[in-house]
Structure formats: C-alpha cells, structure tokens
Write a protein that holds these residues in place. Structure first.
Motif, short mmCIF file in Angstrom:
data_model
loop_
_atom_site.label_atom_id
_atom_site.label_comp_id
_atom_site.label_asym_id
_atom_site.label_seq_id
_atom_site.Cartn_x
_atom_site.Cartn_y
_atom_site.Cartn_z
N ASN A 1 18.83 45.50 27.56
CA ASN A 1 20.12 45.71 27.63
C ASN A 1 20.35 46.90 28.36
O ASN A 1 20.45 48.04 27.94
CB ASN A 1 20.72 46.10 26.27
CG ASN A 1 22.25 45.80 26.04
OD1 ASN A 1 22.73 45.94 27.19
ND2 ASN A 1 22.84 45.54 25.13
N PRO A 2 20.41 46.54 29.78
CA PRO A 2 20.59 47.85 30.71
C PRO A 2 21.83 48.46 30.58
O PRO A 2 21.76 49.67 30.85
CB PRO A 2 20.46 47.06 32.28
CG PRO A 2 19.84 45.71 31.98
CD PRO A 2 20.16 45.36 30.44
N ARG A 3 22.99 47.76 30.35
CA ARG A 3 24.22 48.53 30.05
C ARG A 3 24.24 49.69 28.94
O ARG A 3 24.74 50.86 29.08
CB ARG A 3 25.27 47.67 30.11
CG ARG A 3 26.75 48.22 29.79
CD ARG A 3 27.07 49.01 31.22
NE ARG A 3 28.51 49.59 30.91
CZ ARG A 3 29.51 48.93 31.22
NH1 ARG A 3 29.74 47.83 31.48
NH2 ARG A 3 30.75 49.67 31.18
N GLN A 4 23.63 49.07 27.90
CA GLN A 4 23.60 50.11 26.74
C GLN A 4 22.70 51.10 26.92
O GLN A 4 22.77 52.20 26.42
CB GLN A 4 23.21 49.12 25.47
CG GLN A 4 23.17 49.87 24.13
CD GLN A 4 22.51 49.02 22.97
OE1 GLN A 4 21.39 48.35 23.16
NE2 GLN A 4 23.17 48.83 22.11
N ALA A 5 21.47 50.86 27.64
CA ALA A 5 20.48 51.80 28.06
C ALA A 5 21.07 52.95 28.83
O ALA A 5 20.83 54.07 28.60
CB ALA A 5 19.40 51.38 28.43
#
Length: 372
Positions: free
Chosen positions: A316-320
């Motif tokens: 989950n790139p955005r959350q990371a």
C-alpha cells in the motif's frame, strides 16, 4: 461573535464555512420537486452521501444550494434543455447536498438564486470554482474541468484566472493527459501518487514513460537484504515507540495514537504533512522507517515484531508514504514545539481528531492558516 469555546478544528471548519457562503443575494427555500441536479456537473461521483445525509438529519443544511433559473441554463446548455425543462431551478453548486437531502427525506432546502451567471462559460465557472477550491474534485476531474474551460476561454492563462489558480497549478494537472493508458490505469487504481504521475507526465514518449515507472518501482525494492540488515541493526538503537514509559511522555503517546488512527482511513489530503517531512526530515538513520513500520503493522492487523517497511510499502504505497511522513515529523519533535512543527500538528488536529496540548495550541493559534 466569540468562538472561544470551540476546538481549533471546529474554529477552522467554521472559518472555511463562512468563506464558502455565496455572495449576497436572494436567499429562499425551494422544494425538492422544484430542483434538478446539474446535468453538466463536473463531479463524476458524489462521495459519502450517507454520511452527509446523517449530518443533515441531525443539523439540517447549513449552506444554501446555489441555483440558476432553468430557462437560463437551457439557453446556455441546449443539449440538456430537456433534462431541466420540468423544474424552475437547476442546482449549480450543491448537487451532493441535494442528493443527500433526498436521502434524508427533506421536502425543501435553502437556495441562493444566482442571476448573474447567464452564459455557458459563467455557469461552468460557477459550477467548478467551489469544488476546486474545496478540493472536492479528483485530479482527473480537475483536468477535465480545465480542458472544458479551455474550449470556452481559449487559453490556459484565462482558465487559471477564471478559477483563481496559478498557471503552474493548471500546468501540473495537464501533465496527467500525457500519461500512457496503462500508466494512467495504475494512477486511477491508487498505485502511484499524484506527484509521481505529474513527473511521469513530463515524459511525452509513452515507452520511455513506462520504463521510468518501472525504474521507480524497482528502486523501491532494490537491495532488500541490505535494507533488512539495516532495519535489524537500527532496532537495537530505537526505544520501543509503542510502549508507555520514560521514553514517551503523554503528549507524545497521544500523537502516536493519532498518527496510527489516521493511517486506518488514510485521509485523501496528506500534502501538508508530507511536504513538512520532506522539508525538515528527522534524519536518515532508519528510526522513521522502523516507527512507520510499527504503525503499519498495527493498522493492517499484522503480527510482525520486526516489520519490513519496504514490504508494506509495496502492498500500500500511499499509506506507507503517509506513515513515513508522520514518523519523520514525530521524531523531529523534542521538547517545546517550534514553527517547523506547525504543519504536522495542524494536520493531526484537522485529520486525526488530535487534541493539542496548551503549548501546541498556542503555536497553532499564532498561525493564521489554523485560526478563525
């Protein structure tokens, strides 16, 4: 009127609501049967309707719906004349409120009758300005808006002026039109950030664009063994951030809890806190990644005791990205908060329901961006 009994977040919302009120003019009510949604509405979707309907059931509609006479709208949009002919008014600003009012079983709503917007261009600008200024449109909807206005106003400079935006803002959205179809699909699905999409949009050749996107993905996963070793070495130096004790005071514990709660829903607008982390990073010793990893494991139901930030970033790139930005901002704070901490603290108050301490509140209330 004094607002001293309101929280900082409530005062800020009140200030925004007051700024969003339509210009002075006729203000009456109209039955839902007298209104029709704008068939040319630039918003492709009306999100969170049930949530808004619940709010309307409790408190009513605070902001009037802006409408224009249906004959005026039909003259400006002859292709939609049939859709608006049966009612006296077309809702130009407030289509989401109109839909939610119907769900809440209201029979009438407050309206503001605009009699100055009579041309297609004027009605379109009226319909678009509120959504864009309130950041209710997605970047792709903003792009569609820009291109439609360009057809009417002829130049992008005129479009920027009509929307009250800079030419750079318009140019950034236009880059999305240069994305290859498969790259655009990744962006639509949330697989890349808006910043990455804009940078890729600078590359006009689609093959080179795809290669650049592949390179970006590979850089996120390169040298995993070395990264894992660095994480393990760092862990011995970092106090456990999820435990109470002398390493974490109550204010810090409250901020950590707010950060973790914010990651559960991943708010759409994380620009302020990400920029703050980039401008004033806490350091590059691995502590921020370790702390971000702890939060990501907690919110995603993991059980890892030594979480790999890289592996979760791929999931989950955005959350990371948000987790890492929050961790950088949190680790940067020590003792009395300073001016560089304002964006972080203000974001927590606005998006994570964080109750600022007295010292933090004084810092924020000195900043016009966060006070009414």
């Amino acid at each position: 009127m004094q607002n001293n009994n309101l929280t900082l977040a409530e005062r800020r919302r009140l200030r925004l609501q007051q700024q969003e009120q339509p210009a002075a003019g006729p203000k009456v009510t109209a039955s839902l049967d007298e209104l029709v949604s704008n068939p040319a509405n630039p918003r492709a979707a009306l999100p969170r309707l049930e949530e808004l309907a619940d709010s309307i059931r409790r408190s009513g509609i605070a902001q009037s719906l802006t409408v224009v006479p249906s004959p005026v709208f039909a003259a400006a949009y002859p292709e939609h004349a049939g859709a608006v002919a049966a009612v006296p008014f077309v809702v130009v600003n407030g289509n989401r409120r109109l839909a939610a009012a119907g769900m809440a079983a209201l029979t009438e709503v407050p309206i503001h009758l605009n009699t100055t917007a009579t041309t297609r261009t004027e009605i379109l600008v009226l319909a678009l300005t509120e959504n864009i200024q309130r950041e209710d449109l997605s970047p792709l909807e903003e792009l569609e808006t820009i291109e439609e206005l360009k057809g009417l106003l002829e130049t992008y400079s005129a479009v920027a002026a009509a929307l009250g935006k800079s030419e750079g803002w318009v140019s950034q959205r236009r880059r999305l039109a240069s994305l290859a179809p498969d790259v655009l699909d990744v962006f639509k699905a949330g697989g890349m950030t808006i910043e990455q999409a804009r940078e890729l949009g600078k590359i006009k050749d689609h093959a080179a664009q795809r290669e650049a996107w592949t390179d970006l993905q590979e850089k996120a996963t390169e040298k995993p063994a070395k990264k894992a070793a660095a994480d393990k070495a760092t862990k011995a130096q970092v106090p456990r951030q999820d435990a109470a004790g002398p390493d974490k005071d109550p204010a810090s514990a409250a901020r950590h809890a707010a950060c973790q709660a914010a990651l559960t829903g991943t708010p759409a607008d994380d620009t302020a806190v990400v920029l703050s982390a980039l401008k004033n990073p806490a350091g590059n010793d691995g502590k921020a990644e370790w702390l971000a990893g702890q939060w990501l494991v907690a919110v995603n139901g993991g059980t890892e005791t030594e979480p790999s930030f890289t592996s979760m970033a791929l999931a989950n790139p955005r959350q990371a990205v948000l987790a890492l930005a929050l961790a950088q901002c949190e680790l940067r704070m020590s003792g009395t908060p300073t001016r560089v901490d304002r964006p972080y603290l203000g974001w927590l108050v606005e998006h994570a329901a964080y109750e600022a301490t007295a010292a933090e509140l004084r810092l924020l209330e000195d900043d016009p961006a966060f006070t009414a």
